[in-house]
Scaffold this motif. Structure first.
Motif, mmCIF file in Angstrom:
data_model
loop_
_atom_site.group_PDB
_atom_site.id
_atom_site.type_symbol
_atom_site.label_atom_id
_atom_site.label_comp_id
_atom_site.label_asym_id
_atom_site.label_seq_id
_atom_site.Cartn_x
_atom_site.Cartn_y
_atom_site.Cartn_z
ATOM 1 N N ARG A 317 0.802 -1.220 0.000
ATOM 2 C CA ARG A 317 0.000 0.000 0.000
ATOM 3 C C ARG A 317 0.838 1.274 0.000
ATOM 4 N NH1 ARG A 317 -5.134 -1.144 4.046
ATOM 5 N NH2 ARG A 317 -5.670 -3.220 3.244
ATOM 6 N N HIS A 429 -4.224 8.226 -4.873
ATOM 7 C CA HIS A 429 -5.425 8.196 -4.049
ATOM 8 C C HIS A 429 -6.663 7.924 -4.900
ATOM 9 C CE1 HIS A 429 -3.072 9.266 -0.651
ATOM 10 N NE2 HIS A 429 -2.799 10.478 -1.075
ATOM 11 N N ARG A 434 -10.874 1.908 -2.057
ATOM 12 C CA ARG A 434 -11.394 2.711 -0.945
ATOM 13 C C ARG A 434 -11.110 2.054 0.398
ATOM 14 N NH1 ARG A 434 -15.230 3.596 -5.055
ATOM 15 N NH2 ARG A 434 -15.462 5.807 -5.566
ATOM 16 N N SER A 435 -11.028 0.710 0.384
ATOM 17 C CA SER A 435 -10.780 0.014 1.644
ATOM 18 C C SER A 435 -9.417 0.339 2.234
ATOM 19 C CB SER A 435 -10.907 -1.500 1.435
ATOM 20 O OG SER A 435 -9.923 -1.956 0.513
ATOM 21 N N TRP A 436 -8.502 0.852 1.411
ATOM 22 C CA TRP A 436 -7.193 1.213 1.928
ATOM 23 C C TRP A 436 -7.242 2.492 2.775
ATOM 24 C CZ3 TRP A 436 -2.992 0.342 -2.434
ATOM 25 C CH2 TRP A 436 -2.952 -1.032 -2.754
ATOM 26 N N GLN A 437 -8.286 3.302 2.559
ATOM 27 C CA GLN A 437 -8.458 4.544 3.313
ATOM 28 C C GLN A 437 -7.194 5.392 3.265
ATOM 29 O OE1 GLN A 437 -9.746 3.153 7.206
ATOM 30 N NE2 GLN A 437 -11.852 2.940 6.510
ATOM 31 N N THR A 438 -6.788 5.691 2.040
ATOM 32 C CA THR A 438 -5.523 6.411 1.845
ATOM 33 C C THR A 438 -5.732 7.905 1.693
ATOM 34 O OG1 THR A 438 -5.647 6.211 -0.552
ATOM 35 C CG2 THR A 438 -4.570 4.422 0.647
ATOM 36 N N GLY A 439 -6.746 8.468 2.280
ATOM 37 C CA GLY A 439 -7.075 9.875 2.059
ATOM 38 C C GLY A 439 -5.866 10.750 1.811
ATOM 39 N N ALA A 442 -4.165 12.061 4.769
ATOM 40 C CA ALA A 442 -3.813 11.132 5.842
ATOM 41 C C ALA A 442 -2.350 11.333 6.240
ATOM 42 C CB ALA A 442 -4.042 9.696 5.394
#
Length: 468
Positions: A317, A429, A434-439, A442
């Motif tokens: 990731r 990004h 989306r499941s990685w939540q890499t906003g 962040a």
């Protein structure tokens, strides 16, 4: 040869008209030609990004053939079953294809050739994907080369066949068989929302490949040796994806750069050495067909690498906390490419700092690279891990911080892929699940392991392994 039965050309990883020996052989017969691509289980086993890139390449080839009054027939299923069906539907009596060299491909092709020849079909396979056939390049003792430098000398001493011109005419039969819809194959499904991002970084097809080679020879070759290790620079040829799908032939590249070498062009020999490294990998996989599954040096089968783990997931990731590693992994996911210097760094980090099995990394690269090549991928991972042919010794551990200071001294590459608001960071990004939540905003993660600690742990594992 009016009224003569047609001949079938099976396109595989040779999506081009120029220097396509199978197509040229069919055209020389003067008979109607049926151009076919088969999405068989061996092809469907490609990773998500490679399947996406294949779909792009097939669309361009189909348009190219249509402009020549031809059509690319698409069929899905077991290759032998499909070929038999198309031969029966069209009355074709001949079949041509370009050779491939992975174990699964060779086993499939041997079975097909034997079966169809027994049924009276004139089947011919052709060289052209490599500079020389693997069984033609041997040591003085009669075996395959296991070390790169003498292999390089052997290739340089050979006469590489000149590229073939595209056929002047590609006559189609009056009645073409039915074709699947490329869209119905959904080759883009595996990349999900990343497909639109990949498309921004892709240039596809034979003409694009020829243009890229011309640009590189004009603007990039002279500075290749000095620039190729700096990931923020456009210092490499950019031909790998074209070569992987055969949108340009390796003989075409070889002869153009060899001419530049003879004309004294700086950068020509270092580039040819890299091209021959690709060749070396293909020859090794031909002679050692489990290169992508087992350590080439058998004594390394017992090394205590970890299987897949949470640290490896952070690596995938781009969240290891090591800026150069994370930037490279983000480049990979967003573009399907990774700079070669960065590939060595991230592979070393996974296999040594994180003590994770090289096959974990090999599988992720296979899923994410648009320029995926089975032999080069396996060779590269085993080389860095220390268990492969002509490998870097295991105790050579790339330090990401040192590598960044040397090859990204101004931090341009790292900022491009990591800094919020930068195009690379935004592209990653947009592509990441989306499941990685890499906003984009962040916070950057803390390092999963200190560089000194990871190095010491790797060397300690090596010592225990040697003692055991």
């Amino acid at each position: 040869m009016s009224g003569a039965p047609p001949v079938l050309v099976w396109f595989r990883r040779d999506l081009r008209l120029t220097d396509n020996p199978a197509l040229a052989a069919a055209a020389r017969q003067g008979r109607p030609i049926i151009c076919l691509f088969v999405l068989d289980p061996e092809t469907e086993a490609m990773g998500a990004a490679a399947r996406w890139r294949l779909g792009q390449g097939l669309a361009v080839l189909a348009a190219q053939l249509q402009a020549r009054g031809q059509c690319l027939i698409l069929r899905r299923g077991d290759a032998l079953t499909v070929l038999r069906a198309v031969l029966a539907e069209t009355g074709a009596t001949g079949l041509h294809w370009g050779r491939l060299y992975t174990p699964a491909e060779m086993a499939r092709d041997r079975q097909i050739k034997a079966a169809l020849r027994a049924e009276g079909v004139a089947v011919e396979s052709h060289a052209g994907a490599l500079l020389a056939e693997p069984w033609q390049v041997q040591t003085g003792a009669g075996g395959p080369y296991r070390v790169y430098t003498p292999f390089w000398r052997a290739i340089m001493a050979r006469e590489v066949a000149a590229p073939l011109a595209a056929p002047a005419a590609l006559p189609a039969p009056p009645n073409l068989p039915q074709s699947d819809s490329l869209a119905a194959w959904c080759l883009e499904a595996g990349v999900a929302r990343g497909g639109d991002v990949l498309a921004r970084h892709a240039s596809v097809g034979e003409q694009a490949a020829a243009d890229r080679l011309a640009d590189f020879l004009r603007d990039g070759l002279a500075r290749y040796d000095a620039a190729r290790d700096f990931p923020a620079q456009d210092g490499t040829s950019g031909l790998s994806a074209y070569l992987a799908l055969g949108e340009i032939g390796v003989r075409q590249v070889w002869h153009r750069v060899l001419r530049a070498l003879h004309e004294g062009a700086p950068g020509a020999e270092p580039f040819l050495r890299q091209l021959v490294w690709r060749e070396f990998a293909a020859h090794l996989m031909y002679h050692f067909p489990d290169l992508d599954r087992r350590a080439w040096r058998p004594d390394w089968d017992g090394f205590p690498w970890r299987g897949d783990n949470d640290d490896a997931e952070a690596w995938r990731r781009g969240e290891t906390g090591e800026p150069l590693v994370d930037a490279a992994m983000r480049e990979l996911y967003a573009t399907g490419h990774m700079h070669n210097r960065a590939r060595m760094v991230v592979a070393s980090y996974l296999t040594k700092h994180l003590l994770t099995d090289w096959r974990v990394g090999l599988a992720w690269f296979a899923d994410c690279l648009v320029d995926w090549d089975a032999a080069s991928n396996a060779m590269g991972w085993q080389w860095v891990a220390g268990c492969g042919p002509d490998a870097a010794p295991y105790f050579r551990i790339f330090n990401p911080a040192t590598q960044a200071a040397k090859f990204d001294p101004e931090g341009l590459y790292r900022r491009f892929w990591l800094e919020p608001g930068q195009p690379g960071a935004e592209a990653f990004h947009a592509a990441a699940p989306r499941s990685w939540q890499t906003g984009a905003r962040a916070p950057r993660p803390q390092p999963v392991v200190g560089l000194a600690e990871g190095r010491a742990r790797a060397l300690a594992a090596l010592e225990r392994f040697k003692r055991g």
